[in-house]
Design a protein around this motif. Sequence first.
Motif, PDB file in Angstrom:
ATOM      1  N   ILE A 280      73.638   6.882  76.816  1.00  0.00           N
ATOM      2  CA  ILE A 280      73.642   5.409  76.638  1.00  0.00           C
ATOM      3  C   ILE A 280      73.814   4.960  78.136  1.00  0.00           C
ATOM      4  CG2 ILE A 280      74.967   3.149  75.906  1.00  0.00           C
ATOM      5  CD1 ILE A 280      75.502   4.934  73.396  1.00  0.00           C
ATOM      6  N   PHE A 281      74.556   5.591  78.879  1.00  0.00           N
ATOM      7  CA  PHE A 281      74.768   5.402  80.356  1.00  0.00           C
ATOM      8  C   PHE A 281      75.063   3.893  80.629  1.00  0.00           C
ATOM      9  CE2 PHE A 281      72.832   6.043  84.795  1.00  0.00           C
ATOM     10  CZ  PHE A 281      73.597   7.189  84.875  1.00  0.00           C
ATOM     11  N   GLY A 282      76.211   3.459  79.863  1.00  0.00           N
ATOM     12  CA  GLY A 282      76.988   2.300  80.118  1.00  0.00           C
ATOM     13  C   GLY A 282      78.146   2.375  79.722  1.00  0.00           C
TER      14      GLY A 282
ATOM     15  N   PRO B  96      67.969   8.543  91.894  1.00  0.00           N
ATOM     16  CA  PRO B  96      68.100   7.511  90.689  1.00  0.00           C
ATOM     17  C   PRO B  96      68.973   6.302  91.392  1.00  0.00           C
ATOM     18  CG  PRO B  96      69.853   9.136  90.359  1.00  0.00           C
ATOM     19  CD  PRO B  96      68.978   9.478  91.687  1.00  0.00           C
ATOM     20  N   TRP B  97      69.316   5.198  90.583  1.00  0.00           N
ATOM     21  CA  TRP B  97      69.858   4.005  90.926  1.00  0.00           C
ATOM     22  C   TRP B  97      71.322   3.757  90.609  1.00  0.00           C
ATOM     23  CZ3 TRP B  97      72.733   2.600  86.710  1.00  0.00           C
ATOM     24  CH2 TRP B  97      72.038   2.734  85.298  1.00  0.00           C
ATOM     25  N   ASN B  98      72.021   5.313  90.283  1.00  0.00           N
ATOM     26  CA  ASN B  98      73.293   4.777  89.689  1.00  0.00           C
ATOM     27  C   ASN B  98      74.396   4.912  90.664  1.00  0.00           C
ATOM     28  OD1 ASN B  98      72.835   7.676  89.369  1.00  0.00           O
ATOM     29  ND2 ASN B  98      74.754   7.724  88.437  1.00  0.00           N
TER      30      ASN B  98
ATOM     31  N   LEU C   4      74.956   7.780  97.718  1.00  0.00           N
ATOM     32  CA  LEU C   4      75.689   9.217  97.332  1.00  0.00           C
ATOM     33  C   LEU C   4      74.489  10.116  97.189  1.00  0.00           C
ATOM     34  CD1 LEU C   4      78.908   9.889  95.495  1.00  0.00           C
ATOM     35  CD2 LEU C   4      76.892  11.368  95.113  1.00  0.00           C
ATOM     36  N   LEU C   5      73.553   9.894  96.159  1.00  0.00           N
ATOM     37  CA  LEU C   5      72.743  10.660  95.545  1.00  0.00           C
ATOM     38  C   LEU C   5      71.562  10.802  96.651  1.00  0.00           C
ATOM     39  CD1 LEU C   5      72.798   9.995  91.813  1.00  0.00           C
ATOM     40  CD2 LEU C   5      73.579  12.332  93.092  1.00  0.00           C
ATOM     41  N   PHE C   6      71.243   9.552  97.225  1.00  0.00           N
ATOM     42  CA  PHE C   6      70.060   9.506  98.163  1.00  0.00           C
ATOM     43  C   PHE C   6      70.339  10.970  99.271  1.00  0.00           C
ATOM     44  CE2 PHE C   6      67.860   7.790 101.940  1.00  0.00           C
ATOM     45  CZ  PHE C   6      66.645   8.009 101.500  1.00  0.00           C
TER      46      PHE C   6
ATOM     47  N   PHE D  94      64.858  16.694  92.409  1.00  0.00           N
ATOM     48  CA  PHE D  94      64.929  15.337  91.449  1.00  0.00           C
ATOM     49  C   PHE D  94      66.337  15.174  90.815  1.00  0.00           C
ATOM     50  CE2 PHE D  94      64.804  13.269  87.358  1.00  0.00           C
ATOM     51  CZ  PHE D  94      64.105  12.199  87.614  1.00  0.00           C
ATOM     52  N   THR D  95      66.902  13.960  90.848  1.00  0.00           N
ATOM     53  CA  THR D  95      67.959  13.367  90.082  1.00  0.00           C
ATOM     54  C   THR D  95      67.656  12.366  89.262  1.00  0.00           C
ATOM     55  OG1 THR D  95      69.721  14.507  91.536  1.00  0.00           O
ATOM     56  CG2 THR D  95      70.528  12.618  90.043  1.00  0.00           C
ATOM     57  N   GLY D  96      67.898  12.370  88.288  1.00  0.00           N
ATOM     58  CA  GLY D  96      67.411  11.061  87.256  1.00  0.00           C
ATOM     59  C   GLY D  96      67.571  11.511  85.672  1.00  0.00           C
TER      60      GLY D  96
ATOM     61  N   ALA E  44      61.611  11.112 101.284  1.00  0.00           N
ATOM     62  CA  ALA E  44      62.728  10.789 100.100  1.00  0.00           C
ATOM     63  C   ALA E  44      62.328   9.448  99.670  1.00  0.00           C
ATOM     64  CB  ALA E  44      64.106  10.818 101.142  1.00  0.00           C
ATOM     65  N   LYS E  45      62.551   9.618  98.105  1.00  0.00           N
ATOM     66  CA  LYS E  45      62.124   8.233  97.613  1.00  0.00           C
ATOM     67  C   LYS E  45      63.500   7.844  96.679  1.00  0.00           C
ATOM     68  CE  LYS E  45      60.505   6.850  93.362  1.00  0.00           C
ATOM     69  NZ  LYS E  45      61.171   5.630  93.255  1.00  0.00           N
ATOM     70  N   PRO E  46      64.139   6.790  97.276  1.00  0.00           N
ATOM     71  CA  PRO E  46      65.120   6.245  96.549  1.00  0.00           C
ATOM     72  C   PRO E  46      64.576   5.521  95.141  1.00  0.00           C
ATOM     73  CG  PRO E  46      64.836   4.644  98.360  1.00  0.00           C
ATOM     74  CD  PRO E  46      63.564   5.987  98.450  1.00  0.00           C
TER      75      PRO E  46
ATOM     76  N   GLY F 151      59.021   2.653  96.016  1.00  0.00           N
ATOM     77  CA  GLY F 151      58.077   2.229  95.051  1.00  0.00           C
ATOM     78  C   GLY F 151      58.556   2.809  93.685  1.00  0.00           C
ATOM     79  N   LYS F 152      57.501   2.589  92.751  1.00  0.00           N
ATOM     80  CA  LYS F 152      57.698   2.887  91.454  1.00  0.00           C
ATOM     81  C   LYS F 152      57.352   4.209  90.946  1.00  0.00           C
ATOM     82  CE  LYS F 152      57.104  -1.648  89.978  1.00  0.00           C
ATOM     83  NZ  LYS F 152      56.023  -2.630  89.559  1.00  0.00           N
ATOM     84  N   GLY F 153      58.317   4.964  90.300  1.00  0.00           N
ATOM     85  CA  GLY F 153      58.214   6.192  90.036  1.00  0.00           C
ATOM     86  C   GLY F 153      56.837   6.507  89.435  1.00  0.00           C
TER      87      GLY F 153
ATOM     88  N   GLY G  31      56.192   8.116  93.077  1.00  0.00           N
ATOM     89  CA  GLY G  31      56.980   9.265  92.331  1.00  0.00           C
ATOM     90  C   GLY G  31      56.038  10.256  92.073  1.00  0.00           C
ATOM     91  N   ALA G  32      54.989  10.008  91.127  1.00  0.00           N
ATOM     92  CA  ALA G  32      54.064  10.860  90.486  1.00  0.00           C
ATOM     93  C   ALA G  32      53.010  11.390  91.673  1.00  0.00           C
ATOM     94  CB  ALA G  32      53.331  10.110  89.723  1.00  0.00           C
ATOM     95  N   GLU G  33      52.763  10.702  92.681  1.00  0.00           N
ATOM     96  CA  GLU G  33      51.797  11.050  93.980  1.00  0.00           C
ATOM     97  C   GLU G  33      52.948  12.158  94.635  1.00  0.00           C
ATOM     98  OE1 GLU G  33      48.977  10.339  94.567  1.00  0.00           O
ATOM     99  OE2 GLU G  33      48.470   8.527  93.627  1.00  0.00           O
TER     100      GLU G  33
ATOM    101  N   LEU H  66      69.806  16.153  85.617  1.00  0.00           N
ATOM    102  CA  LEU H  66      69.330  15.193  84.506  1.00  0.00           C
ATOM    103  C   LEU H  66      70.479  14.463  83.694  1.00  0.00           C
ATOM    104  CD1 LEU H  66      66.491  17.200  83.372  1.00  0.00           C
ATOM    105  CD2 LEU H  66      66.553  15.727  85.229  1.00  0.00           C
ATOM    106  N   GLY H  67      70.386  14.060  82.697  1.00  0.00           N
ATOM    107  CA  GLY H  67      71.315  13.205  81.952  1.00  0.00           C
ATOM    108  C   GLY H  67      72.442  13.955  81.226  1.00  0.00           C
ATOM    109  N   GLY H  68      73.550  13.382  80.814  1.00  0.00           N
ATOM    110  CA  GLY H  68      74.380  13.948  80.365  1.00  0.00           C
ATOM    111  C   GLY H  68      75.001  13.128  79.027  1.00  0.00           C
TER     112      GLY H  68
END
Length: 479
Positions: free
Chosen positions: A384-386, A147-149, A153-155, A223-225, A171-173, A203-205, A209-211, A248-250
């Motif tokens: 919310i992630f903000g 993911p982007w956050n 670190l996560l890549f 996967f992290t996201g 690897a897909k950032p 590229g786009k998820g 990503g789906a491919e 995943l999320g929290g």
Amino acid sequence: MQKILNFIGGEMREPVSGRYFETDDPSVGAPYALVPDSGAEDLELAVTAAKKAFPAWRDMPAAERAKALHKLADLIDRNKDAFARAECIDNGRPVAGCAAVNIARGSANLRFFADEAVTFTGEKFKTDKIESYTLPQPLGVVATISPWNLPMLLFTWKFAPALAAGNCVIAKPSEVTPMTACMLAGLANEAGIPAGVLNVLHGKGANIGAEMTAHPDIPAISFTGGTATGKTIYASAAQQLKKVSLELGGKNPTIVFDDADLNKAVEGAITAGFSNQGQICLCGSRLLVQEAIYEDFKKAFVARAKEIKIGDPLLAETQHGPMVSKTHMEKVLGYIDLAQKEGGKILTGGRRYIVDGRCKDGWFIAPTIIEGLPMTCRTNQEEIFGPVVTIMPFKTEEEAVALANNVEYGLAASVWTQDRVKADRVAAHIESGIVWQNCWNMRDLHTPFGGVKKSGVGREGGRRALEFFTEEKTVSRCI
Ligand code: NAD
């Protein structure tokens, strides 16, 4: 405009389609680079390169693979200022935080997993008739999606254990923050990582990503996201019974008991709530405070939040930068509106924040604290992630645990009390993968990392990550 490229078979490559899209600098609210819109043809090239490289990389002693990963870590460290600046521009995290966390952990992840893999061996078993041993063997060509956050670190957290264990990686950032992954790929040859061992596709998820998740020659996806994306990937991977690791999320609670060290707890709750503008999966967004200290704690917490220095993330003194994107800023502002419709009272923040000068069009939101909401409302249930923390009082330990557990997520929690026995009792009853006692986000990379409920499937970190990227073969003989 800078142009980001894919890295396939040891070469920087344009996307086969020639298509690009823009990525933004969130601190000025404008596009600054072009990202390849990769698709199936790019993936095919990467899979072919990775399959070709796999046998030699797999058969190389782990210590030799470790040497290359250490060299890559050295190169990151040597270029750490350039990496920190690039990550700051791409993501919005203030440059000091990028240097100290995102980039420092990038090289640390590589070193850590390089060393772990050297001592990662199988097990031996013996009965009176049979002796057996296990061989942990790499899977082949694996995919990592991040993911982007915390881009760097996560890549690295995802691909380092895969490479260390002898796999080749695609690897897909995140398409939102592709820059430091592209820079890192540019160092792979110099580090001595053979062509095809590490491939980076941008590229786009929904496209690349789906491919990746559907490709028949990729047996594992790490996967992290977000949780919604995790469900899509899980469903896609199930069609071919791929291994998946889903981080995943929290919606994490910070629980402060009335016997806590008040100053430390306030500082801890500030760090948990607002680090990286609240854009960390582990952030404590639901603050539960025992009623005897509630008013004093709230006063100190709000006062401290107001002191956080918001501004140009490229300045060394800035502590709080912009949201990662306009879309994300609008999502967070939407939740702040919703919170007020649900009866919440804004104690500080609560709106877009305008920074003078260079960053006047940046996507900033001030640290926001909201009081007076029930745990069952959407603001308290959805990620919310903000930089948004809700605060509420509780009476008893049982009530605190019940409130903490009353969400779909279960990633992390932090508990503040000077009573060790109570801290352990609460830790045992909290539904989450991680519990911090009198601290937040203190990480020993050996420890299992992951969530329960809607926060994930599986554990990463230390040996668990190497186990994910290998299959154990059992060899037995009669004695
Ligand atoms: P996201 O799910 O939108 O995207 C993550 C990655 O998945 C990106 O690279 C994206 O391109 C890709 N993707 C999107 N759709 C895809 C699809 N259909 N198939 C394959 N790949 C696809 O998440 P985000 O917005 O980038 O990141 C924020 C989320 O990540 C938050 O929910 C946060 O809690 C979570 N997160 C979790 C952890 C953890 O360790 N548990 C760590 C960091 C972030």
